[in-house]
Scaffold this motif. Structure first.
Motif, PDB file in Angstrom:
ATOM      1  N   GLN A  58       0.827  -1.669   0.179  1.00 34.07           N
ATOM      2  CA  GLN A  58      -0.206  -0.295   0.015  1.00 34.07           C
ATOM      3  C   GLN A  58       0.668   1.217   0.061  1.00 34.07           C
ATOM      4  O   GLN A  58       1.611   1.706   0.526  1.00 34.07           O
ATOM      5  N   THR A  59       0.691   2.260  -1.106  1.00 33.50           N
ATOM      6  CA  THR A  59       1.666   3.613  -0.963  1.00 33.50           C
ATOM      7  C   THR A  59       0.862   4.506  -0.539  1.00 33.50           C
ATOM      8  O   THR A  59      -0.470   4.354  -0.072  1.00 33.50           O
ATOM      9  N   GLY A  84       2.454   8.422  -7.959  1.00 33.68           N
ATOM     10  CA  GLY A  84       3.725   9.303  -7.891  1.00 33.68           C
ATOM     11  C   GLY A  84       3.748  10.158  -8.783  1.00 33.68           C
ATOM     12  O   GLY A  84       2.495  10.934  -8.390  1.00 33.68           O
ATOM     13  N   ASP A  85       4.601  11.077  -8.921  1.00 34.14           N
ATOM     14  CA  ASP A  85       4.418  11.845  -9.979  1.00 34.14           C
ATOM     15  C   ASP A  85       4.226  13.368  -9.312  1.00 34.14           C
ATOM     16  O   ASP A  85       3.209  14.200  -9.586  1.00 34.14           O
ATOM     17  N   HIS A  99      -1.998   9.331  -9.351  1.00 37.78           N
ATOM     18  CA  HIS A  99      -2.712   7.725  -8.462  1.00 37.78           C
ATOM     19  C   HIS A  99      -3.327   6.558  -9.710  1.00 37.78           C
ATOM     20  O   HIS A  99      -4.442   7.481 -10.154  1.00 37.78           O
ATOM     21  N   GLY A 100      -3.329   5.332  -9.213  1.00 33.59           N
ATOM     22  CA  GLY A 100      -3.678   4.181 -10.277  1.00 33.59           C
ATOM     23  C   GLY A 100      -2.430   3.988 -11.082  1.00 33.59           C
ATOM     24  O   GLY A 100      -0.874   3.954 -10.723  1.00 33.59           O
ATOM     25  N   GLY A 131      -1.047  11.517 -15.875  1.00 38.68           N
ATOM     26  CA  GLY A 131       0.885  11.223 -14.928  1.00 38.68           C
ATOM     27  C   GLY A 131       1.215  12.535 -15.479  1.00 38.68           C
ATOM     28  O   GLY A 131       1.011  13.593 -15.295  1.00 38.68           O
ATOM     29  N   SER A 132       2.419  12.880 -14.323  1.00 41.69           N
ATOM     30  CA  SER A 132       4.033  13.858 -13.876  1.00 41.69           C
ATOM     31  C   SER A 132       2.500  15.425 -14.289  1.00 41.69           C
ATOM     32  O   SER A 132       2.746  16.138 -14.844  1.00 41.69           O
TER      33      SER A 132
END
Length: 188
Positions: A58-59, A84-85, A99-100, A131-132
Motif C-alpha cells: 500500500q502506497t 507518484g509523480d 494515483h493509479g 501522470g506527471s
C-alpha cells in the motif's frame, strides 16, 4: 534541490530495496537517508519534503520536515495501486500527484491539501493514464500527460486542468513518447 541550493534529495535503489538520500551540495556528503521512500519533492520554501512510502503493498503520500521528522500521511492508496509523480503548488498548500497504475488500466491526477489532508480527484479513472502533473506559476492550472487506452500505438498527449477542478483540455497536436510538462517561468 532545496530552494536555497544547499541540499538535494534523490531516490535510489539497491538489491535490498529503495529509499531517499539527502546530500549536502557543497561537500557531497550524505546528511540523511530514509529507507522505503520514493519520489522526493521539496516544498517551494524548502521547509518540507513530500515522498511516497510503500508498506504491505500500500502506497502512502507523506509530507515531513526537511530533516525527515514530523512525517504525516496525506493520502493512502489502495493495495497494489500506486501513487507518484508528486508536484507542489507554488504556495506550498497543495500537492498534485498521480494515483493509479498501468496494471489496472487507469491513473488519474489528484490533489491534496497539505494542511487538512483533504484529497480529491481532478481527472477521472476511466480509459486513460494521467501522470506527471505540473502547476502553473500562479497555481491556477495543472498541466499533465495523458495516454488514452485503446489507441495503437499509445500516444501521450499534453493536457490541462484547472487546479480547483473543471474540464480537462487535451492538446491533440502535442505528440511525444511521454508527456512530462514543465511550465516556463514568466519574465520578471
Amino acid at each position: 534541490m532545496v530552494p536555497d541550493g544547499r541540499k538535494f534529495a534523490f531516490a535510489t535503489s539497491w538489491a535490498a530495496g529503495h529509499g531517499v538520500q539527502v546530500i549536502d551540495a557543497s561537500s557531497g556528503e550524505a546528511v540523511d537517508a530514509w529507507l522505503g521512500q520514493k519520489y522526493p519533492v521539496w516544498s517551494p520554501d524548502g521547509s518540507s519534503v513530500a515522498f511516497v512510502f510503500t508498506e504491505n503493498e500500500q502506497t502512502r503520500l507523506v509530507v515531513a520536515k526537511r530533516d525527515g521528522s514530523g512525517a504525516r500521511v496525506l493520502y493512502r492508496g489502495e493495495k497494489d495501486i500506486g501513487v507518484g509523480d508528486i508536484a507542489w503548488s507554488p504556495n506550498g498548500h497543495t500537492l498534485a500527484f498521480r494515483h493509479g497504475a498501468l496494471s489496472v488500466n487507469w491513473s488519474q491526477i489528484m490533489v491534496v491539501d497539505t494542511g487538512t489532508g483533504r484529497a480529491r480527484p481532478l481527472t477521472s479513472r476511466r480509459g486513460h493514464a494521467d501522470g506527471s502533473p505540473s502547476f502553473s506559476e500562479d497555481g491556477k492550472r495543472i498541466a499533465f500527460g495523458r495516454m488514452k487506452f485503446g489507441l495503437q500505438p499509445r500516444v501521450p498527449r499534453l493536457a490541462l486542468v484547472p487546479s480547483r477542478g473543471g474540464a480537462v483540455h487535451v492538446y491533440l497536436g502535442a505528440r511525444t513518447s511521454w508527456a512530462a510538462p514543465l511550465w516556463r517561468p514568466r519574465a520578471h
